[in-house]
Motif scaffolding. Sequence first.
Motif, PDB file in Angstrom:
ATOM      1  N   THR A  90      53.362  23.140  44.414  1.00 14.81           N
ATOM      2  CA  THR A  90      53.021  22.500  43.142  1.00 14.81           C
ATOM      3  C   THR A  90      52.288  23.467  42.225  1.00 14.81           C
ATOM      4  O   THR A  90      52.508  23.459  41.001  1.00 14.81           O
ATOM      5  N   SER A  91      51.450  24.328  42.782  1.00 15.37           N
ATOM      6  CA  SER A  91      50.724  25.290  41.957  1.00 15.37           C
ATOM      7  C   SER A  91      51.683  26.297  41.314  1.00 15.37           C
ATOM      8  O   SER A  91      51.589  26.588  40.112  1.00 15.37           O
ATOM      9  N   ARG A 103      53.881  24.647  38.683  1.00 15.99           N
ATOM     10  CA  ARG A 103      53.150  24.466  37.424  1.00 15.99           C
ATOM     11  C   ARG A 103      53.153  25.775  36.627  1.00 15.99           C
ATOM     12  O   ARG A 103      53.281  25.766  35.402  1.00 15.99           O
ATOM     13  N   TYR A 104      53.040  26.894  37.325  1.00 17.17           N
ATOM     14  CA  TYR A 104      52.989  28.190  36.656  1.00 17.17           C
ATOM     15  C   TYR A 104      54.356  28.580  36.087  1.00 17.17           C
ATOM     16  O   TYR A 104      54.481  28.969  34.927  1.00 17.17           O
ATOM     17  N   LEU A 132      58.450  23.270  35.838  1.00 20.55           N
ATOM     18  CA  LEU A 132      59.087  22.335  36.756  1.00 20.55           C
ATOM     19  C   LEU A 132      60.567  22.661  36.950  1.00 20.55           C
ATOM     20  O   LEU A 132      61.140  22.388  38.009  1.00 20.55           O
ATOM     21  N   SER A 177      47.122  20.657  39.666  1.00 20.00           N
ATOM     22  CA  SER A 177      48.569  20.827  39.772  1.00 20.00           C
ATOM     23  C   SER A 177      49.198  19.657  40.517  1.00 20.00           C
ATOM     24  O   SER A 177      50.260  19.151  40.135  1.00 20.00           O
ATOM     25  N   ARG A 215      49.308  16.551  38.335  1.00 19.81           N
ATOM     26  CA  ARG A 215      50.364  16.661  37.322  1.00 19.81           C
ATOM     27  C   ARG A 215      51.746  16.480  37.942  1.00 19.81           C
ATOM     28  O   ARG A 215      52.631  15.882  37.337  1.00 19.81           O
ATOM     29  N   MET A 216      51.927  16.999  39.153  1.00 26.35           N
ATOM     30  CA  MET A 216      53.213  16.842  39.825  1.00 26.35           C
ATOM     31  C   MET A 216      53.484  15.366  40.128  1.00 26.35           C
ATOM     32  O   MET A 216      54.612  14.881  39.961  1.00 26.35           O
ATOM     33  N   PHE A 270      55.965  19.700  33.521  1.00 27.97           N
ATOM     34  CA  PHE A 270      54.636  19.251  33.904  1.00 27.97           C
ATOM     35  C   PHE A 270      53.940  18.631  32.690  1.00 27.97           C
ATOM     36  O   PHE A 270      54.044  19.163  31.588  1.00 27.97           O
TER      37      PHE A 270
END
Length: 421
Positions: free
Chosen positions: A29-30, A33-34, A37, A117, A120-121, A180
């Motif tokens: 997930t981190s 996010r970077y 998605l 993260s 948000r996911m 995201f």
Amino acid sequence: MQQEQPPYHFETQKLVSHLYRQWYGKMVTSLARYFGLQQLELAEDIVQEAFESAIKHWEQKGMPDQPVNWLFKVCKNKAINTLRKKRFEPLPAESFLNTREQVKLETLFLDNEIEDSQLRMIVACCHSAFSVKNQLIFVLRHVAGLTVRQIARGLLMTEEAVAKSIVRSKQLIREKNLSFPDPDYLKVKENLHEVHLIIYLLFNEGYSSTDGDSIMREELCFEAIRLIKLVADNEKLKTADSLALFSLFLLHAARFPAREDIEKKLIDLETQDRRLWDQDMIALGQQYFRESIQEKNYTKYQVEAAIAYEHAQALSFEETDWASICELYEYLLQSDPGAAVYLNWLIALFYSKGPLVAYEKLQELDSKGCLVQNQYYFSLLGKMYMAMDDTTLAASCFRQAIELTTSLPEKKYIERLLATL
């Protein structure tokens, strides 16, 4: 002649498996996010490669002092290498060492960033484009980090069906161009309804298995507890429902040690050894419940937590305040007049006002079509007849319940009731 594995081989595999369960979802997930998605599969590949590198490197050179930090570092390096090769945003390849995006990469695996993260996911996967079942599977795979096999076992599905759901979800992300949520999602609390629902369903899936040889799948319950804690501990995001759900889960989970015996036999609330209940977990659940009712809007989750609170504070089954529990179910029926709530209300009525009153209400609800005649219905009806000394009808109901249930522990529990007749 086959060479023997080095003595540390098993320990390495064991540690990597443990770290995979604990950190795979957080790391994916981190990175997602970077990268965005849309690049979810890329994030998964990088994390998977990091764990493969860990097995190879640690077996050759031994365990690092800080294995989690080692994995973070490898992931960051692989992310930078990917950006150099593919040359796509968000990090310009020619200046990645001097941009604020590179700083984001450096802080990506800090605790608060990982939690953000994951929140948000969860919000992203609760998009209306996904079915509830797909939302649940998506959370389990990409937030909780469960494998396809674990999800299939937990949700009583085939591995093929779970894999297809994951593929379909990724297709929807591309088709709908989902991304995201930006940081302002923290200010939009009304969007939490779907988040609460999916975590609630996740806990229910683990708490009461409808099939198989176990009444519980505790790993699903504790994953739901971890996820709702992310919400409940976020000062900007939490609501009364978040706190009530966290309370509800804790109060239920506190009773886990007493729900099954050593042979995995189901033990009902009436005969549970309350000395096995986790009192620290109960105290924490009660604390969050009291905090949740400061906003007196009394939602479904608050009422369910209040019912669990009543059970948790009763020193014995006989001392349970069944009258209050009846009132709470009556309140719940105003907003959630479903068959399951009616059935639970009848159980509370059975213990508070006796089998005759509960039986009359059951007949009344039956005539209105409010109840579903499933295994729980026939189990309750059997207990009513049993309490009214009609063993013939009680036995008939218990046999019907046995035929309808697919859960082995529940089946054996009803068989034990039948045997007492």
